[in-house]
Design a protein around this motif. Structure first.
Motif, PDB file in Angstrom:
ATOM      1  N   ILE A 168       6.922  13.747   3.669  1.00 35.56           N
ATOM      2  CA  ILE A 168       6.328  13.976   4.995  1.00 35.56           C
ATOM      3  C   ILE A 168       6.768  15.288   5.658  1.00 35.56           C
ATOM      4  CG2 ILE A 168       5.890  12.939   7.264  1.00 35.56           C
ATOM      5  CD1 ILE A 168       5.946  10.235   5.994  1.00 35.56           C
ATOM      6  N   PRO A 169       8.029  15.755   5.470  1.00 37.95           N
ATOM      7  CA  PRO A 169       8.375  17.041   6.095  1.00 37.95           C
ATOM      8  C   PRO A 169       7.473  18.202   5.658  1.00 37.95           C
ATOM      9  CG  PRO A 169      10.368  15.892   5.399  1.00 37.95           C
ATOM     10  CD  PRO A 169       9.207  15.111   4.844  1.00 37.95           C
ATOM     11  N   ASP A 170       6.791  18.066   4.508  1.00 36.10           N
ATOM     12  CA  ASP A 170       5.822  19.089   4.099  1.00 36.10           C
ATOM     13  C   ASP A 170       4.613  19.125   5.037  1.00 36.10           C
ATOM     14  OD1 ASP A 170       7.428  19.634   1.943  1.00 36.10           O
ATOM     15  OD2 ASP A 170       6.180  18.555   0.480  1.00 36.10           O
ATOM     16  N   PHE A 171       4.406  18.033   5.768  1.00 34.90           N
ATOM     17  CA  PHE A 171       3.236  17.918   6.636  1.00 34.90           C
ATOM     18  C   PHE A 171       3.590  18.002   8.110  1.00 34.90           C
ATOM     19  CE2 PHE A 171       2.420  15.791   2.692  1.00 34.90           C
ATOM     20  CZ  PHE A 171       1.093  16.055   2.403  1.00 34.90           C
ATOM     21  N   TYR A 172       4.839  17.646   8.446  1.00 32.45           N
ATOM     22  CA  TYR A 172       5.194  17.484   9.856  1.00 32.45           C
ATOM     23  C   TYR A 172       6.677  17.784  10.035  1.00 32.45           C
ATOM     24  CZ  TYR A 172       5.147  15.282  14.492  1.00 32.45           C
ATOM     25  OH  TYR A 172       5.231  15.046  15.841  1.00 32.45           O
ATOM     26  N   ASN A 173       6.976  18.754  10.891  1.00 33.08           N
ATOM     27  CA  ASN A 173       8.366  19.226  11.019  1.00 33.08           C
ATOM     28  C   ASN A 173       9.332  18.170  11.560  1.00 33.08           C
ATOM     29  OD1 ASN A 173       7.599  21.694  10.040  1.00 33.08           O
ATOM     30  ND2 ASN A 173       7.439  22.671  12.058  1.00 33.08           N
ATOM     31  N   ASN A 174       8.897  17.475  12.625  1.00 32.42           N
ATOM     32  CA  ASN A 174       9.830  16.549  13.284  1.00 32.42           C
ATOM     33  C   ASN A 174       9.860  15.183  12.586  1.00 32.42           C
ATOM     34  OD1 ASN A 174      10.824  18.338  15.194  1.00 32.42           O
ATOM     35  ND2 ASN A 174       9.062  18.000  16.547  1.00 32.42           N
ATOM     36  N   THR A 175      10.225  15.246  11.309  1.00 32.01           N
ATOM     37  CA  THR A 175      10.299  14.034  10.495  1.00 32.01           C
ATOM     38  C   THR A 175      11.754  13.696  10.214  1.00 32.01           C
ATOM     39  OG1 THR A 175       8.213  14.544   9.396  1.00 32.01           O
ATOM     40  CG2 THR A 175       9.692  13.034   8.250  1.00 32.01           C
ATOM     41  N   LEU A 176      12.079  12.418  10.300  1.00 34.73           N
ATOM     42  CA  LEU A 176      13.420  11.943   9.938  1.00 34.73           C
ATOM     43  C   LEU A 176      13.228  10.886   8.863  1.00 34.73           C
ATOM     44  CD1 LEU A 176      14.465  11.567  13.645  1.00 34.73           C
ATOM     45  CD2 LEU A 176      15.216  13.392  12.112  1.00 34.73           C
ATOM     46  N   ILE A 177      13.758  11.142   7.682  1.00 31.76           N
ATOM     47  CA  ILE A 177      13.582  10.177   6.586  1.00 31.76           C
ATOM     48  C   ILE A 177      14.795   9.269   6.498  1.00 31.76           C
ATOM     49  CG2 ILE A 177      13.365   9.897   4.081  1.00 31.76           C
ATOM     50  CD1 ILE A 177      11.618  12.331   4.013  1.00 31.76           C
ATOM     51  N   CYS A 178      14.546   7.964   6.570  1.00 34.69           N
ATOM     52  CA  CYS A 178      15.612   6.962   6.428  1.00 34.69           C
ATOM     53  C   CYS A 178      15.476   6.353   5.043  1.00 34.69           C
ATOM     54  CB  CYS A 178      15.471   5.889   7.496  1.00 34.69           C
ATOM     55  SG  CYS A 178      15.696   6.557   9.152  1.00 34.69           S
ATOM     56  N   TYR A 179      16.479   6.561   4.214  1.00 42.23           N
ATOM     57  CA  TYR A 179      16.407   6.146   2.810  1.00 42.23           C
ATOM     58  C   TYR A 179      17.532   5.176   2.487  1.00 42.23           C
ATOM     59  CZ  TYR A 179      15.902   6.298  -2.218  1.00 42.23           C
ATOM     60  OH  TYR A 179      15.695   5.933  -3.521  1.00 42.23           O
ATOM     61  N   SER A 180      17.288   4.354   1.485  1.00 41.80           N
ATOM     62  CA  SER A 180      18.307   3.419   0.999  1.00 41.80           C
ATOM     63  C   SER A 180      18.233   3.349  -0.516  1.00 41.80           C
ATOM     64  CB  SER A 180      18.041   2.038   1.582  1.00 41.80           C
ATOM     65  OG  SER A 180      18.803   1.067   0.889  1.00 41.80           O
TER      66      SER A 180
ATOM     67  N   ALA B 189       0.840  -1.203   0.000  1.00 46.18           N
ATOM     68  CA  ALA B 189       0.000   0.000   0.000  1.00 46.18           C
ATOM     69  C   ALA B 189       0.871   1.248   0.000  1.00 46.18           C
ATOM     70  CB  ALA B 189      -0.895   0.009   1.233  1.00 46.18           C
ATOM     71  N   VAL B 190       0.343   2.336  -0.571  1.00 44.94           N
ATOM     72  CA  VAL B 190       1.001   3.643  -0.493  1.00 44.94           C
ATOM     73  C   VAL B 190       0.061   4.568   0.272  1.00 44.94           C
ATOM     74  CG1 VAL B 190       1.806   5.641  -1.818  1.00 44.94           C
ATOM     75  CG2 VAL B 190       2.311   3.329  -2.630  1.00 44.94           C
ATOM     76  N   TYR B 191       0.550   5.160   1.359  1.00 45.41           N
ATOM     77  CA  TYR B 191      -0.283   6.105   2.123  1.00 45.41           C
ATOM     78  C   TYR B 191      -0.354   7.419   1.371  1.00 45.41           C
ATOM     79  CZ  TYR B 191       1.227   2.999   6.013  1.00 45.41           C
ATOM     80  OH  TYR B 191       1.543   1.934   6.832  1.00 45.41           O
ATOM     81  N   PRO B 192      -1.555   7.873   1.001  1.00 42.72           N
ATOM     82  CA  PRO B 192      -1.657   9.124   0.238  1.00 42.72           C
ATOM     83  C   PRO B 192      -1.573  10.355   1.143  1.00 42.72           C
ATOM     84  CG  PRO B 192      -3.829   8.161   0.533  1.00 42.72           C
ATOM     85  CD  PRO B 192      -2.857   7.225   1.218  1.00 42.72           C
ATOM     86  N   ALA B 193      -1.512  11.526   0.514  1.00 44.40           N
ATOM     87  CA  ALA B 193      -1.328  12.787   1.237  1.00 44.40           C
ATOM     88  C   ALA B 193      -2.379  12.993   2.329  1.00 44.40           C
ATOM     89  CB  ALA B 193      -1.350  13.966   0.246  1.00 44.40           C
ATOM     90  N   GLU B 194      -3.650  12.661   2.045  1.00 42.81           N
ATOM     91  CA  GLU B 194      -4.675  12.952   3.065  1.00 42.81           C
ATOM     92  C   GLU B 194      -4.476  12.114   4.329  1.00 42.81           C
ATOM     93  OE1 GLU B 194      -5.239  12.211  -0.104  1.00 42.81           O
ATOM     94  OE2 GLU B 194      -6.816  10.702  -0.376  1.00 42.81           O
ATOM     95  N   VAL B 195      -3.973  10.889   4.164  1.00 43.24           N
ATOM     96  CA  VAL B 195      -3.711  10.041   5.334  1.00 43.24           C
ATOM     97  C   VAL B 195      -2.538  10.602   6.136  1.00 43.24           C
ATOM     98  CG1 VAL B 195      -2.843   7.763   6.020  1.00 43.24           C
ATOM     99  CG2 VAL B 195      -4.707   7.938   4.354  1.00 43.24           C
ATOM    100  N   ILE B 196      -1.474  10.983   5.438  1.00 48.03           N
ATOM    101  CA  ILE B 196      -0.302  11.562   6.115  1.00 48.03           C
ATOM    102  C   ILE B 196      -0.697  12.862   6.814  1.00 48.03           C
ATOM    103  CG2 ILE B 196       1.975  12.586   5.722  1.00 48.03           C
ATOM    104  CD1 ILE B 196       1.909   9.504   5.442  1.00 48.03           C
ATOM    105  N   SER B 197      -1.537  13.654   6.168  1.00 49.64           N
ATOM    106  CA  SER B 197      -1.971  14.935   6.725  1.00 49.64           C
ATOM    107  C   SER B 197      -2.733  14.731   8.036  1.00 49.64           C
ATOM    108  CB  SER B 197      -2.815  15.657   5.674  1.00 49.64           C
ATOM    109  OG  SER B 197      -3.377  16.808   6.224  1.00 49.64           O
TER     110      SER B 197
END
Lengths: 396, 396
Positions: free
Chosen positions: B231-243, B185-193
Motif C-alpha cells: 500500500i505505501p506504493d499507492f498512499y504515503n500515510n500508510t502504517l502496516i501492522c504485521y505479525s 478476499a484479496v483486494y487487488p491493486a486497482e481497488v487499493i489505487s
C-alpha cells in the motif's frame, strides 16, 4: 499526525534519549570502562543456565503447534498451576491456576489491571518517590495519580495518614512498589498492616472497593533479614503484578503475571476481565515459549548476593564520603540525598566526572538522586574516585 | 469491581467461552475426531524447523545479557534491519531499520498505532465484515468505528464511495485487512489505487491526515495469481501492522512489527511515538528471543499449499451442495452465505451436525458464516457428510 496526548510523552522520551546519547558520547571520548553508568535498571547478572536449558529442551521436545500456538488468553494452565504451587509453598496460601493470569511482564500486568478497573476521571494513590511510568499507564485510561509526599524521616515508608486524607469516592486503587524503586526500601509487615487497616476503614466508610495494586518485580531481591510481606494476608482486595524480569534476569522476554487472590471481591469475574484485557490491548497472551519455560523454573532465582555486595559497597563508600543514603534492603537502587536542592544540576556535576545517575525529580522525589547498581562490581569500585572528587566540594 | 466499560466486553468473552465449552462437550460425547471445528484461527501447519533451530542456536551462543535483556523499545537494530532488507528485496523499497518498530504481534502493533494517533471522539473507518476486535482496540482510546456496509456484489471489496461519504474532520484512519478476515478476499491493486486516490482527495479537501492502517497478518498466505499490493506504493500515510503469527505459525509467541514508510508525514516522530507507546502500554518491547530468531528467518514461509488445498476442497464441496461462497484468494477463511437470514440459527443447525463455525454477525456481516480451514485435511473431508445433511434441507 500524532495526538496531542502523545506529543508530550514523546518529547519526554527524547529527553531520556538525549541522556543516553550523552552517555555514549562520554564513552566514545573516555572509553566505556571509564564511564560509570548507574542510570539503567537492566539486570547484569545473567539468567540462570537452567532456564536456558529448559528453553532448549522445550524447543526440542514440545509439539510446535502447542509450543507456538494460541492458548487461553490467561495463559497455559500448567504455567499458572506451577506459579500457584510455588506461591502456596512459600506463603501457605491455597491459590490455584484460576487465580493467575500470565502477562507480558509487570508493566503489562499493571495495564490490564488498570484497563479492568479504571474509567476516565478515576483516581489512584501513589507514594512519592515512585516509578513515573505509572502516570503514563494511568493516562491510558483517563485516570489521574494522586501523589502522597515523600516521607524521608521514616526511610520513605508510605504516609498512611496523608493517604487517608486524600482518598475520595473516586479512588479506585493504591499502588505499592515493594521493594521500592527508586529508594531500595522494603516496607515491613507492620507498615503494610497499618496501611491495610486504614484502607479497610475507608472501604467501609465510602462503600467502595479500593484495590491495592502491588507492583513486585523486585520481590525476590531482598537482603539480610528483610522480608517482603505477602499483602493478600493483610488485605483482601489486593492484585499482585509480578515479573520475572529481575528475579530471573529476563527483562527483554516480557513474562510475568497478575495474582488475583480468591478472597478478593468478585475474583472470578476479575480474572476473566484481565484475560479479556490481554486480548483488548492486542497482547492476546504472554509469549508462549517463555510461559512454558517458567512452568519449569518457578523455583530458580538470580544471584541476589551479587547485587547485595554492590549495594553495600556503594552505600559504605558514599556515606563515608559524607553523602546521606537510604540503606537498601532490596531491589538494586541506592537513593542518595543531593548536597544541593537542584538534583538535576547535581547529576550534571556527576556526569562531568563520568558518573551517570538519575535525578530524583524523575521520580517525584526532588532533592535526591538514584544510583542503579545492577552493574559490574568493578564499576562500583572504579567509580569511587569520581564520587570522591564531587563529594570533596560539598563535604570537604 | 471491574469498570462499566469492561463489563460488556467480559460478558462477550463469556459467550465465546460458552461456544468453546459446547465444542468440548460435543467432543466428549462423539469423540474429538467426529467434531469438525472450523471456528478458530489457530494455524495448524507447524512452524518451520529452521525457526526452531535458529532459536536453539541463539540460546546456545548468544550472550544471555543481550539475549534476555532490554533493548531499545523499538526493538533490536539487527531485527529491524533484517525486516527492512526483506521488504526492500520484495517491494523494491528503500526502508531501513529506522522505519520498523517491533511489536508483540499485529494486535499490539494496531494498539500502539492507535495510542499514537487517537483521542476521545475520533473516528476510524472499517469495512464490514471485519474482525470485531478492532472495536475493542478503538474503545481503549475513546475512538469509535464508522462502519461501511458489506458489498457482496463486488466480492466484498471496500466500498470507496460510501467511505468518502462518511469521512469527516474527525476521521483519523481507515483500517484495511488484506487478505481479509473473514471473507478470504484479496483486494487487488486497482481497488487499493482507487481507495488511495479517494483518500488523497479527502486529505486535501479537509486539510487533515488520514492514515491507512493496513492489518496484514495474512499477507504471505495467498493462492494462485493473487497478489497483495504494497500500500505505501499507492498512499504515503500508510502504517502496516504485521505479525508472524500466520506466516510462520507463531501466534502464541507474539512477534510482529509496524512499518512506518519514510514518505509518510512526520515519520521519524511517529516511530518515536510508537516506541513510546510500547513502553506506555507496559509491553516495553517485543519478546527478545523471538526478535533475534526473526532476524535470521525473514525469508521463511509456512506451508501455504496446505491451506490452499483445504480452501479449494471446502469451496468445491460446499458450492457443489448449493452453498454460495466467496472463492478464497488468501488467508484461511471461507465466507459462506447462510441459506436463512438468521446466521446464528444456521450455525446452530451446523453445530447439531457437529460442525463448529462462526456466525457472520460476529463480524458485522449478518446472513453469512465463516469457516476457518486451518484444520487437518481429514477434518475438511470428513465434515462433508454433515454439511450435506444440512444442505439437503435447503437446496434439496
Amino acid at each position: 499526525m500524532i495526538s496531542n496526548l502523545m506529543r508530550p510523552k514523546v518529547n519526554g522520551s527524547s529527553a531520556i534519549r538525549r541522556m543516553f546519547e550523552e552517555g555514549k558520547k562520554l564513552a566514545a571520548v573516555y572509553g566505556p570502562e571509564n564511564v560509570y553508568d548507574f542510570s539503567l535498571g537492566n539486570p547484569n547478572v545473567p539468567a540462570p543456565e537452567e532456564l536456558r536449558d529448559a528453553m532448549i529442551d522445550i524447543l526440542k521436545t514440545e509439539d510446535p503447534l502447542k509450543l507456538h500456538g494460541y492458548m487461553s488468553n490467561a495463559g497455559f494452565d500448567e504455567t499458572r498451576q506451577a506459579i500457584a504451587d510455588d506461591l502456596n509453598h512459600r506463603y501457605g496460601t491455597v491459590y490455584s491456576a484460576a487465580n493467575i493470569v500470565m502477562t507480558a511482564g509487570a508493566g503489562s500486568a499493571m495495564n490490564i489491571t488498570m484497563r479492568s478497573i479504571l474509567e476516565p476521571g478515576d483516581e489512584v494513590i501513589v507514594f512519592a518517590p515512585y516509578f513515573l511510568e505509572y502516570n503514563n499507564y494511568l493516562s491510558n485510561y483517563g485516570a489521574v495519580p494522586v501523589v502522597i509526599a515523600p516521607h524521608p524521616e521514616s526511610g520513605f515508608m508510605p504516609d498512611v495518614q496523608e493517604m487517608c486524607a486524600k482518598i475520595t469516592p473516586k479512588t479506585k486503587a493504591v499502588i505499592i512498589n515493594n521493594p521500592n524503586n527508586p529508594t531500595g526500601a522494603v516496607y515491613p509487615a507492620e507498615v503494610i498492616s497499618q496501611l491495610a487497616d486504614a484502607l479497610k476503614s475507608k472501604q467501609e466508610e465510602l462503600g467502595t472497593v479500593i484495590y491495592i495494586i502491588s507492583d513486585e518485580p523486585y520481590r525476590e531481591l531482598v537482603y539480610g533479614d528483610a522480608k517482603v510481606p505477602h499483602i493478600p494476608d493483610f488485605y483482601n482486595n489486593t492484585l499482585i503484578c509480578y515479573s520475572y524480569s529481575k528475579s530471573l534476569s529476563l527483562p527483554g522476554e516480557r513474562i510475568g503475571y497478575v495474582l488475583v487472590p480468591p478472597q478478593s471481591d468478585g475474583w472470578e469475574e476479575f480474572v476473566l476481565s484481565l484475560s479479556t484485557a490481554n486480548r483488548m490491548l492486542g497482547i492476546v497472551n504472554a509469549p508462549s515459549l517463555q510461559q512454558l519455560a517458567i512452568a519449569r523454573c518457578t523455583g530458580l532465582r538470580s544471584n541476589v548476593a551479587f547485587y547485595e555486595r554492590n549495594g553495600a559497597d556503594l552505600y559504605e563508600g558514599l556515606t563515608a564520603m559524607g553523602f546521606s543514603c537510604v540503606k537498601p534492603d532490596g531491589a538494586f537502587y541506592l537513593w542518595v540525598k543531593s548536597p544541593i536542592d537542584d538534583d538535576a544540576a547535581f547529576c550534571d556535576e556527576l556526569k562531568n566526572e563520568r558518573v551517570l545517575s538519575t535525578p530524583g525529580s524523575a521520580f517525584m522525589g526532588p532533592g535526591y538522586f538514584r544510583l542503579s547498581y545492577c552493574v559490574s562490581h568493578e564499576t562500583v569500585v572504579n567509580s569511587m574516585p569520581s564520587f570522591k572528587k564531587v563529594a570533596a566540594r560539598y563535604f570537604g
